[in-house]
Design a protein around this motif. Structure first.
Motif, PDB file in Angstrom:
ATOM      1  N   SER A 169      15.442 -32.649   0.236  1.00 40.54           N
ATOM      2  CA  SER A 169      16.109 -31.638   1.054  1.00 40.54           C
ATOM      3  C   SER A 169      15.984 -31.996   2.529  1.00 40.54           C
ATOM      4  CB  SER A 169      15.504 -30.255   0.797  1.00 40.54           C
ATOM      5  OG  SER A 169      15.731 -29.843  -0.533  1.00 40.54           O
ATOM      6  N   VAL A 170      16.980 -31.593   3.300  1.00 38.50           N
ATOM      7  CA  VAL A 170      17.001 -31.867   4.743  1.00 38.50           C
ATOM      8  C   VAL A 170      16.595 -30.605   5.487  1.00 38.50           C
ATOM      9  CG1 VAL A 170      18.460 -32.453   6.705  1.00 38.50           C
ATOM     10  CG2 VAL A 170      18.770 -33.639   4.517  1.00 38.50           C
ATOM     11  N   GLN A 171      15.649 -30.749   6.412  1.00 38.04           N
ATOM     12  CA  GLN A 171      15.177 -29.603   7.187  1.00 38.04           C
ATOM     13  C   GLN A 171      15.454 -29.822   8.675  1.00 38.04           C
ATOM     14  OE1 GLN A 171      11.020 -29.408   5.584  1.00 38.04           O
ATOM     15  NE2 GLN A 171      11.673 -27.423   4.792  1.00 38.04           N
ATOM     16  N   PHE A 172      15.827 -28.746   9.367  1.00 33.93           N
ATOM     17  CA  PHE A 172      16.085 -28.822  10.801  1.00 33.93           C
ATOM     18  C   PHE A 172      15.888 -27.440  11.408  1.00 33.93           C
ATOM     19  CE2 PHE A 172      20.026 -27.872   8.663  1.00 33.93           C
ATOM     20  CZ  PHE A 172      20.701 -26.977   9.465  1.00 33.93           C
ATOM     21  N   THR A 173      15.823 -27.405  12.725  1.00 32.24           N
ATOM     22  CA  THR A 173      15.598 -26.147  13.434  1.00 32.24           C
ATOM     23  C   THR A 173      16.921 -25.568  13.912  1.00 32.24           C
ATOM     24  OG1 THR A 173      13.421 -26.895  14.173  1.00 32.24           O
ATOM     25  CG2 THR A 173      14.391 -25.037  15.349  1.00 32.24           C
ATOM     26  N   LEU A 174      17.142 -24.302  13.610  1.00 32.60           N
ATOM     27  CA  LEU A 174      18.360 -23.616  14.038  1.00 32.60           C
ATOM     28  C   LEU A 174      18.304 -23.294  15.529  1.00 32.60           C
ATOM     29  CD1 LEU A 174      18.476 -21.304  10.930  1.00 32.60           C
ATOM     30  CD2 LEU A 174      20.231 -22.991  11.520  1.00 32.60           C
ATOM     31  N   PRO A 175      19.443 -23.070  16.164  1.00 32.53           N
ATOM     32  CA  PRO A 175      19.452 -22.794  17.610  1.00 32.53           C
ATOM     33  C   PRO A 175      18.574 -21.620  18.012  1.00 32.53           C
ATOM     34  CG  PRO A 175      21.673 -23.279  16.854  1.00 32.53           C
ATOM     35  CD  PRO A 175      20.815 -23.190  15.637  1.00 32.53           C
ATOM     36  N   TRP A 176      18.346 -20.651  17.109  1.00 33.33           N
ATOM     37  CA  TRP A 176      17.513 -19.496  17.457  1.00 33.33           C
ATOM     38  C   TRP A 176      16.052 -19.683  17.048  1.00 33.33           C
ATOM     39  CZ3 TRP A 176      21.875 -19.373  14.404  1.00 33.33           C
ATOM     40  CH2 TRP A 176      21.687 -19.261  13.016  1.00 33.33           C
ATOM     41  N   GLY A 177      15.706 -20.907  16.605  1.00 32.36           N
ATOM     42  CA  GLY A 177      14.302 -21.246  16.396  1.00 32.36           C
ATOM     43  C   GLY A 177      13.793 -21.211  14.975  1.00 32.36           C
ATOM     44  N   ALA A 178      14.545 -20.644  14.044  1.00 35.21           N
ATOM     45  CA  ALA A 178      14.104 -20.593  12.648  1.00 35.21           C
ATOM     46  C   ALA A 178      14.341 -21.939  11.965  1.00 35.21           C
ATOM     47  CB  ALA A 178      14.849 -19.495  11.898  1.00 35.21           C
ATOM     48  N   GLN A 179      13.623 -22.170  10.872  1.00 35.03           N
ATOM     49  CA  GLN A 179      13.792 -23.405  10.128  1.00 35.03           C
ATOM     50  C   GLN A 179      14.882 -23.263   9.073  1.00 35.03           C
ATOM     51  OE1 GLN A 179      10.806 -24.920   7.159  1.00 35.03           O
ATOM     52  NE2 GLN A 179      10.656 -26.653   8.567  1.00 35.03           N
ATOM     53  N   ALA A 180      15.714 -24.294   8.952  1.00 35.56           N
ATOM     54  CA  ALA A 180      16.749 -24.339   7.928  1.00 35.56           C
ATOM     55  C   ALA A 180      16.466 -25.489   6.970  1.00 35.56           C
ATOM     56  CB  ALA A 180      18.125 -24.515   8.564  1.00 35.56           C
ATOM     57  N   THR A 181      16.786 -25.273   5.709  1.00 37.38           N
ATOM     58  CA  THR A 181      16.646 -26.290   4.671  1.00 37.38           C
ATOM     59  C   THR A 181      17.954 -26.373   3.903  1.00 37.38           C
ATOM     60  OG1 THR A 181      14.281 -25.850   4.416  1.00 37.38           O
ATOM     61  CG2 THR A 181      15.379 -26.994   2.608  1.00 37.38           C
ATOM     62  N   ILE A 182      18.468 -27.598   3.715  1.00 40.17           N
ATOM     63  CA  ILE A 182      19.677 -27.806   2.925  1.00 40.17           C
ATOM     64  C   ILE A 182      19.330 -28.649   1.704  1.00 40.17           C
ATOM     65  CG2 ILE A 182      21.976 -28.833   2.849  1.00 40.17           C
ATOM     66  CD1 ILE A 182      22.389 -28.139   5.717  1.00 40.17           C
ATOM     67  N   VAL A 183      19.643 -28.124   0.523  1.00 45.40           N
ATOM     68  CA  VAL A 183      19.422 -28.838  -0.730  1.00 45.40           C
ATOM     69  C   VAL A 183      20.454 -29.960  -0.837  1.00 45.40           C
ATOM     70  CG1 VAL A 183      19.255 -28.606  -3.238  1.00 45.40           C
ATOM     71  CG2 VAL A 183      18.540 -26.729  -1.757  1.00 45.40           C
ATOM     72  N   PRO A 184      20.058 -31.160  -1.280  1.00 44.89           N
ATOM     73  CA  PRO A 184      20.921 -32.336  -1.123  1.00 44.89           C
ATOM     74  C   PRO A 184      22.044 -32.522  -2.126  1.00 44.89           C
ATOM     75  CG  PRO A 184      18.863 -32.974  -2.156  1.00 44.89           C
ATOM     76  CD  PRO A 184      18.719 -31.518  -1.767  1.00 44.89           C
ATOM     77  N   GLY A 185      22.027 -31.863  -3.282  1.00 45.18           N
ATOM     78  CA  GLY A 185      22.978 -32.219  -4.317  1.00 45.18           C
ATOM     79  C   GLY A 185      22.484 -33.443  -5.073  1.00 45.18           C
TER      80      GLY A 185
END
Length: 299
Positions: free
Chosen positions: A96-112
């Motif tokens: 999974s790919v993780q990154f920080t959203l513009p408002w500071g929370a963490q986002a995770t995207i499942v890869p397929g």
């Protein structure tokens, strides 16, 4: 908001769904929007998501967000490279790919997931793998077969708790194209539901190569073997029968919308396949919960 601890986003090319979850993985609130990836201008995914969440929840900016679907494709927000089958839930979480959203929370995207069925011949999916592992957790089975009816139907095989292989069938898309844009659907009157015509299509599927068998949709109509109002149910039976006859198991789960799953269940019963319908939303939410646990080593 006191009961909401994290968010799940199911973001596809045409639709958007968001789920607010509590710490135990129970659904608290849900919203759906006609806000697919194709409606987002200039790759402003963060702005689009923020607009929805501002309107829906208000206070959300500290909540982690877990996303799945085409949002992780090359045409989506962040390109999350496919995990290669065979793949387990822990491997899927690791990819999974993780990154920080513009408002500071963490986002995770499942890869397929991708699958190389034979050298240089690949199959891919995004989103269904989450439902599959959610179903596995709910049913507590190490090995089974699941069919996901839809525009691009998937047949998926779980062995020893890993997604070992899968195949895509363009059944739904073929039906749409043939019924709307070919001679088979041209000039038809209003269609009626006909289990007899549907079963006829199932029984006659696979008797000849598909591109030849399909023409029977036309000739049955010309020679009075099908009522004018039953043609599309026959066509549906041909396509679904062709797909299901490729199964290598006589026991499957059907995952997806109730109406389409019921149609597939009828076809399965006619073909001697034992089919159990599972709720797609329940499987998806549980799958995201399992990925969240795997990421956080939370047993």
């Amino acid at each position: 908001m006191k009961n909401i601890d994290w968010l799940i986003i199911d973001w596809g090319t045409t639709n958007f769904r968001a789920f607010a979850m509590n710490k135990n993985g129970t659904l608290v609130k849900k919203t759906e929007r006609r806000l697919g990836l194709l409606q987002i201008d200039n790759n402003e995914f963060a702005l689009a998501l923020q607009t929805v969440l501002d309107d829906w929840l208000g206070e959300y900016k500290s909540l982690p967000i877990y996303m799945a679907g085409m949002v992780g494709s090359a045409q989506g927000w962040v390109n999350a490279p496919y995990a290669e089958a065979p793949v387990s839930i822990s491997h899927l979480a690791q990819k999974s790919v993780q990154f920080t959203l513009p408002w500071g929370a963490q986002a995770t995207i499942v890869p397929g997931v991708s699958y190389e069925s034979t050298p240089k011949h690949y199959d891919v999916m995004r989103g269904e793998e989450v439902q599959l592992f959610g179903l596995q957790s709910l049913e507590n089975k190490e090995s089974f077969v699941a069919v996901f009816p839809g525009t691009h139907s998937k047949h998926m095989y779980i062995n020893e708790s890993a997604l070992s292989s899968f195949t895509t069938f363009m059944t739904g898309e073929m039906f749409s194209i043939l019924s709307k844009h070919s001679i088979l659907g041209m000039g038809l009157p209003d269609q009626h539901a006909s289990i007899t015509a549907f079963e006829k299509g199932i029984n006659e599927s696979g008797q000849k190569p598909l591109t030849s068998q399909l023409f029977a949709t036309r000739t049955h109509r010309l020679f009075g073997n099908l009522k004018e109002c039953d043609v599309l149910d026959y066509l549906s039976g041909l396509l679904i029968g062709e797909e299901l006859k490729a199964l290598t198991s006589n026991r499957v789960y059907l995952v997806g919308g109730e109406a389409l799953c019921c149609r597939y269940k009828t076809a399965c019963e006619l073909l001697g396949i034992e089919a159990t319908i599972a709720n797609g939303d329940d499987a998806f939410l549980n799958g995201m919960l399992q990925i969240k646990k795997a990421l956080n080593d939370d047993k």
